[in-house]
Design an enzyme around this catalytic site. Sequence first.
Site, PDB file in Angstrom:
ATOM      1  N   ARG A  20      37.075  40.772  38.786  1.00  0.00           N
ATOM      2  CA  ARG A  20      37.094  40.967  40.239  1.00  0.00           C
ATOM      3  C   ARG A  20      38.445  41.545  40.687  1.00  0.00           C
ATOM      4  O   ARG A  20      39.393  41.621  39.908  1.00  0.00           O
ATOM      5  CB  ARG A  20      36.796  39.654  40.965  1.00  0.00           C
ATOM      6  CG  ARG A  20      37.659  38.475  40.493  1.00  0.00           C
ATOM      7  CD  ARG A  20      37.952  37.502  41.579  1.00  0.00           C
ATOM      8  NE  ARG A  20      38.730  38.103  42.630  1.00  0.00           N
ATOM      9  CZ  ARG A  20      40.038  38.320  42.573  1.00  0.00           C
ATOM     10  NH1 ARG A  20      40.738  37.994  41.514  1.00  0.00           N
ATOM     11  NH2 ARG A  20      40.679  38.875  43.588  1.00  0.00           N
ATOM     12  N   GLY A  21      38.507  41.905  41.983  1.00  0.00           N
ATOM     13  CA  GLY A  21      39.697  42.556  42.517  1.00  0.00           C
ATOM     14  C   GLY A  21      39.496  44.062  42.383  1.00  0.00           C
ATOM     15  O   GLY A  21      39.057  44.546  41.323  1.00  0.00           O
ATOM     16  N   CYS A 133      43.529  35.607  49.719  1.00  0.00           N
ATOM     17  CA  CYS A 133      42.806  36.048  48.523  1.00  0.00           C
ATOM     18  C   CYS A 133      43.764  36.262  47.345  1.00  0.00           C
ATOM     19  O   CYS A 133      44.884  35.735  47.341  1.00  0.00           O
ATOM     20  CB  CYS A 133      41.970  37.291  48.804  1.00  0.00           C
ATOM     21  SG  CYS A 133      40.701  37.607  47.543  1.00  0.00           S
ATOM     22  N   ALA A 137      48.223  43.870  43.570  1.00  0.00           N
ATOM     23  CA  ALA A 137      49.308  44.619  44.214  1.00  0.00           C
ATOM     24  C   ALA A 137      50.255  43.665  44.952  1.00  0.00           C
ATOM     25  O   ALA A 137      51.483  43.807  44.883  1.00  0.00           O
ATOM     26  CB  ALA A 137      48.714  45.648  45.181  1.00  0.00           C
ATOM     27  N   ASP A 202      40.383  46.358  49.663  1.00  0.00           N
ATOM     28  CA  ASP A 202      39.259  46.871  48.888  1.00  0.00           C
ATOM     29  C   ASP A 202      38.934  48.288  49.303  1.00  0.00           C
ATOM     30  O   ASP A 202      38.405  49.069  48.521  1.00  0.00           O
ATOM     31  CB  ASP A 202      38.033  45.973  49.062  1.00  0.00           C
ATOM     32  CG  ASP A 202      38.196  44.741  48.202  1.00  0.00           C
ATOM     33  OD1 ASP A 202      38.892  43.806  48.632  1.00  0.00           O
ATOM     34  OD2 ASP A 202      37.681  44.736  47.072  1.00  0.00           O
ATOM     35  N   ASN A 212      39.136  44.085  53.505  1.00  0.00           N
ATOM     36  CA  ASN A 212      39.646  43.160  52.483  1.00  0.00           C
ATOM     37  C   ASN A 212      38.853  41.862  52.581  1.00  0.00           C
ATOM     38  O   ASN A 212      37.971  41.721  53.449  1.00  0.00           O
ATOM     39  CB  ASN A 212      41.148  42.932  52.678  1.00  0.00           C
ATOM     40  CG  ASN A 212      41.800  42.227  51.495  1.00  0.00           C
ATOM     41  OD1 ASN A 212      41.612  42.625  50.343  1.00  0.00           O
ATOM     42  ND2 ASN A 212      42.556  41.174  51.754  1.00  0.00           N
ATOM     43  N   LYS A 213      39.158  40.923  51.726  1.00  0.00           N
ATOM     44  CA  LYS A 213      38.428  39.648  51.640  1.00  0.00           C
ATOM     45  C   LYS A 213      38.145  39.044  53.010  1.00  0.00           C
ATOM     46  O   LYS A 213      39.003  39.068  53.897  1.00  0.00           O
ATOM     47  CB  LYS A 213      39.262  38.693  50.779  1.00  0.00           C
ATOM     48  CG  LYS A 213      38.703  37.325  50.542  1.00  0.00           C
ATOM     49  CD  LYS A 213      37.302  37.289  49.999  1.00  0.00           C
ATOM     50  CE  LYS A 213      37.095  38.116  48.749  1.00  0.00           C
ATOM     51  NZ  LYS A 213      35.660  38.269  48.393  1.00  0.00           N
ATOM     52  N   LYS A 238      42.103  53.510  46.760  1.00  0.00           N
ATOM     53  CA  LYS A 238      41.307  52.588  47.585  1.00  0.00           C
ATOM     54  C   LYS A 238      40.990  53.192  48.959  1.00  0.00           C
ATOM     55  O   LYS A 238      40.366  52.555  49.791  1.00  0.00           O
ATOM     56  CB  LYS A 238      42.042  51.263  47.746  1.00  0.00           C
ATOM     57  CG  LYS A 238      42.114  50.505  46.425  1.00  0.00           C
ATOM     58  CD  LYS A 238      42.944  49.270  46.536  1.00  0.00           C
ATOM     59  CE  LYS A 238      43.015  48.573  45.192  1.00  0.00           C
ATOM     60  NZ  LYS A 238      44.087  47.573  45.175  1.00  0.00           N
TER      61      LYS A 238
HETATM   62  C1  RUB Z   1      39.335  40.729  46.186  1.00  0.00           C
HETATM   63  C2  RUB Z   1      40.143  41.184  47.367  1.00  0.00           C
HETATM   64  C3  RUB Z   1      41.520  41.704  47.072  1.00  0.00           C
HETATM   65  C4  RUB Z   1      41.442  43.235  46.904  1.00  0.00           C
HETATM   66  C5  RUB Z   1      42.748  43.801  46.372  1.00  0.00           C
HETATM   67  O1  RUB Z   1      38.000  40.436  46.518  1.00  0.00           O
HETATM   68  O2  RUB Z   1      39.707  41.180  48.500  1.00  0.00           O
HETATM   69  O3  RUB Z   1      42.391  41.427  48.125  1.00  0.00           O
HETATM   70  O4  RUB Z   1      40.412  43.567  45.992  1.00  0.00           O
HETATM   71  O5  RUB Z   1      42.988  43.328  45.081  1.00  0.00           O
HETATM   72  P1  RUB Z   1      37.019  39.876  45.362  1.00  0.00           P
HETATM   73  P2  RUB Z   1      43.811  44.183  44.020  1.00  0.00           P
HETATM   74  O6  RUB Z   1      37.647  38.639  44.806  1.00  0.00           O
HETATM   75  O7  RUB Z   1      35.728  39.616  46.068  1.00  0.00           O
HETATM   76  O8  RUB Z   1      36.881  40.966  44.317  1.00  0.00           O
HETATM   77  O9  RUB Z   1      45.168  44.423  44.624  1.00  0.00           O
HETATM   78  O10 RUB Z   1      43.878  43.305  42.780  1.00  0.00           O
HETATM   79  O11 RUB Z   1      43.068  45.458  43.761  1.00  0.00           O
END
Ligand code: RUB
Length: 327
Positions: A20-21, A133, A137, A202, A212-213, A238
């Site tokens: 995830r992320g 969340c 980054a 996201d 975002n979350k 993104k």
């Molecule tokens: C994760 C989320 C993160 C972004 C950025 O949602 O909202 O804030 O994806 O993350 P989920 P990154 O847990 O539903 O995937 O900086 O790691 O890309």
Amino acid sequence: MMIPPDIEEIARKIKTMEIRGAALIAETAVSCLKSIAERSRAKETNEFIKELDIVARRLLDTRPTAVSLPNAIRYVMYRVLQAEERGEGIDSLREITVKACDEFIKNAKEAIGKIAEIGARRISDGDVIMTHCHSTAVVAILKAAKAMGKSISVYATETRPLYQGRLTAEQLLQNDIPVTLIVDSASRYFMKRVDKVLVGADAVAANGAVVNKIGTSMVALAAHEARTLFFVAAETFKFSPETIIGELIKIEERPKEEILPPEIAMKGLKGIEVRNPAFDVTPPDYIDLIITERGIIPPQAALTVIQQELGPIIYEKLGMYSTYRES
Ligand code: RUB
């Protein structure tokens, strides 16, 4: 072609959020394309492209909101389709695919390094930061600020329903960054003690709105009210090219069992309607800065970033690799 079981398993893990992320989802998808290219036995270029296409569409099917996923797939497919149009042979296509995948992953890693460095300069010694969340980054920026000798402390929201905030807290503790875990609904209660809010993304729309979350926009609202700075850390992959032409970013709704697992669903709640949107939209008015690997921008400059970084992806024939359309 059948999707190989290991790739199917990765797609399942993305859907169930074991992977995830936004950044990790994109990098994982690209690794799948690379693996397909390397093991392909296709003799014809169109057969090879078909194999990539089937896997690309399967991956796009996993989670609809993180625009990093279609952008990563388009990064690779754009280069492959261009090579095909030039009349390159099958070996060359395979090579170009692998190279594009490696390049995307290398760029993504470098982007995090740059965001960490640029973002950390915006953190002052003694800052109290709130985050929501878990974002790679954001954690990278906080670690870099600490490495610069800045003393910081963090409020991490636990992030219902899946508690990604615990992961953030764990990673900060591992790096000796003092962190306090709070429930999401306590974010306004603590906001007056906070100097800066820092979250990941996201998706970033052409008008600078950030997806975002779920709960991010509520934290932003509390920050706005308390006049606390609100920063977003987001790699340029993104940013959503489709939003230029008016497409809306699709908000994923997840299973209700994440909120109300069957074992705790009391009799009295049997059959109750539950909604579980996984993301929300923070309007640009509540965002002070977006930290990208190209530098810091105001949200109003999102359109320019899309035009500069993702131009070919919009105007060439890659509309089919999108989570916004039925295809
Ligand atoms: C994760 C989320 C993160 C972004 C950025 O949602 O909202 O804030 O994806 O993350 P989920 P990154 O847990 O539903 O995937 O900086 O790691 O890309």
